[in-house]
Design an enzyme around this catalytic site. Structure first.
Site, PDB file in Angstrom:
ATOM      1  N   ASP A 161       0.829  -1.206   0.000  1.00 13.68           N
ATOM      2  CA  ASP A 161       0.000   0.000   0.000  1.00 13.68           C
ATOM      3  C   ASP A 161       0.867   1.261   0.000  1.00 13.68           C
ATOM      4  O   ASP A 161       0.546   2.249  -0.657  1.00 13.68           O
ATOM      5  CB  ASP A 161      -0.934  -0.027   1.214  1.00 13.68           C
ATOM      6  CG  ASP A 161      -1.687  -1.345   1.285  1.00 13.68           C
ATOM      7  OD1 ASP A 161      -2.306  -1.720   0.282  1.00 13.68           O
ATOM      8  OD2 ASP A 161      -1.619  -2.030   2.327  1.00 13.68           O
ATOM      9  N   HIS A 189      -4.888  -3.443   6.114  1.00 16.79           N
ATOM     10  CA  HIS A 189      -4.645  -3.673   4.672  1.00 16.79           C
ATOM     11  C   HIS A 189      -6.001  -4.005   4.051  1.00 16.79           C
ATOM     12  O   HIS A 189      -6.353  -5.167   3.843  1.00 16.79           O
ATOM     13  CB  HIS A 189      -3.648  -4.824   4.490  1.00 16.79           C
ATOM     14  CG  HIS A 189      -3.458  -5.211   3.049  1.00 16.79           C
ATOM     15  ND1 HIS A 189      -2.997  -4.337   2.090  1.00 16.79           N
ATOM     16  CD2 HIS A 189      -3.697  -6.378   2.395  1.00 16.79           C
ATOM     17  CE1 HIS A 189      -2.962  -4.944   0.930  1.00 16.79           C
ATOM     18  NE2 HIS A 189      -3.385  -6.172   1.073  1.00 16.79           N
TER      19      HIS A 189
END
Ligand code: NAD
Ligand code: LMR
Length: 328
Positions: A161, A189
């Site tokens: 990410d 996440h």
């Protein structure tokens, strides 16, 4: 010649495994002078073990000077034995239309068994990284099984990410990727993650000022980073693999490099308002190889606080779903 590190990888014959193992064996993860022994663990399924044989043949055929041995097994007791790094990739990926949390029921139990075995047989200095989704909560499950290894040895991967956020900011600003610094991922996440842009810089100047488009930063940017995994599944029909393997290389390399600040899913001690006990993405500074401290000082505005609260809420809800899988 240094003593080889024992690196256990689960799901070694899967998609991510196929991109990952060759990077480890080439020295990208542990450095060009660090030999490794790969301990490759697959599910006890004939097809998976057969595929693993093929991957192992290809590793042989690369003639990597740093690769000092391979163990191929479907027995975690063998695979995690004396492992210095345990990379937990093996788990079901989501398909189109699913959220990562939908995998909890199937994947969560994998991390109970593996968590127990790692605690029993891995090396005294073992570090555990969870990639299998939902990574933060699976990491909490694995860590909860431990009697011997402390909880700060267990980290969840949110680095993909961070890399996605850095790439999006570089694209939007038209600047080189390497000019973009200090964009960190907070929370889960999952689409609720918060890619904090307020402390990011581009060429040493605040990124928000250079981009000068708050609506994009708070809208399309957060949305694109948060939903990038789903976009890749929609486009490829399969979840991200090469970029996930690359992020794991970055995660481990930076966790072994003192002074680097990077995004890691770690056990919260209440920093940034996260519930103590959940595993949340936060900026951490590597202190000594394999050890870290949370960087606490970043100020959060009202928008950031709302995003942090939302992702914390989701982590707390995921924990409630697996409470029966947690020990102690
Ligand atoms: P894959 O299906 O291609 O491979 C998974 C492999 O794990 C398979 O070979 C399977 O046989 C094996 N496996 C299943 N159970 C196992 C067990 N108990 N022990 C050992 N091996 C086992 O999946 P993939 O694309 O490689 O993805 C793996 C996981 O990583 C998924 O859960 C995916 O959602 C997740 N993922 C996480 C991130 C992240 O950023 N955290 C990024 C990408 C993918
Ligand atoms: C990703 O972010 O690409 C992975 O977690 C895979 C997924 O399910 O999105």
């Amino acid at each position: 010649m240094k003593t080889p590190l024992r690196v256990a990888v689960t799901g070694a014959a899967g998609q991510i495994g196929y991109s990952l193992l060759f990077r480890i064996a080439s020295g990208a993860m542990f450095g060009p002078d660090q030999p490794v022994i790969l301990q490759l663990i697959e599910a006890p399924i004939e097809k998976a073990m057969q595929a693993l044989q093929g991957v192992s043949m290809e590793l042989d055929d690369c003639a990597f000077p740093l690769l000092k041995g391979q163990v191929l097994t479907d027995d975690p007791n063998v695979g995690f034995k004396d492992a210095n790094w345990c990379l937990l990739v093996g788990a079901k990926p989501r398909g189109a239309g699913m959220e990562r949390a939908d995998l909890l029921k199937d994947n969560g139990k994998i991390f109970i068994g593996q968590g127990k075995v790692i605690d029993a047989v891995a090396a005294g200095d073992a570090r555990v990284v969870v990639v299998g989704n939902p990574a933060n909560t699976n990491c909490m499950i694995a860590a909860s099984q431990a009697k011997r290894l402390p909880s700060d040895r267990y980290t969840a991967m949110v680095r993909l990410d961070q890399n996605r956020a850095q790439a999006q900011i570089a694209k939007k600003s038209g600047r080189d990727l390497t000019d973009v610094k200090d964009v960190f991922i907070y929370g889960n996440h999952s689409p609720t993650m918060f890619p904090a842009y307020a402390h990011a810089t581009i060429g040493g100047k605040p990124a928000a000022g250079v981009i000068n488009d708050t609506a994009w930063l708070q809208g399309a940017f957060c949305e694109t980073v948060g939903k990038r995994g789903a976009a890749i599944i929609a486009a490829r029909g399969l979840s991200s693999a090469a970029s996930a393997a690359n992020a794991l290389v970055d995660h481990v390399r930076d966790l072994r490099t003192p002074g680097v600040v990077h995004s890691v899913g770690v056990k919260s001690a209440g920093e940034y308002g996260f519930d103590p006990e959940v595993w949340a993405g936060m900026p951490v500074r590597t202190t000594t190889p394999g050890s870290w401290e949370v960087v606490r000082g970043y100020a959060m505005d009202d928008f950031a606080k709302t995003k942090l609260a939302a992702t914390n809420k989701e982590l707390v809800e995921e924990r409630a779903l697996v409470v029966d899988m947690l020990k102690g």
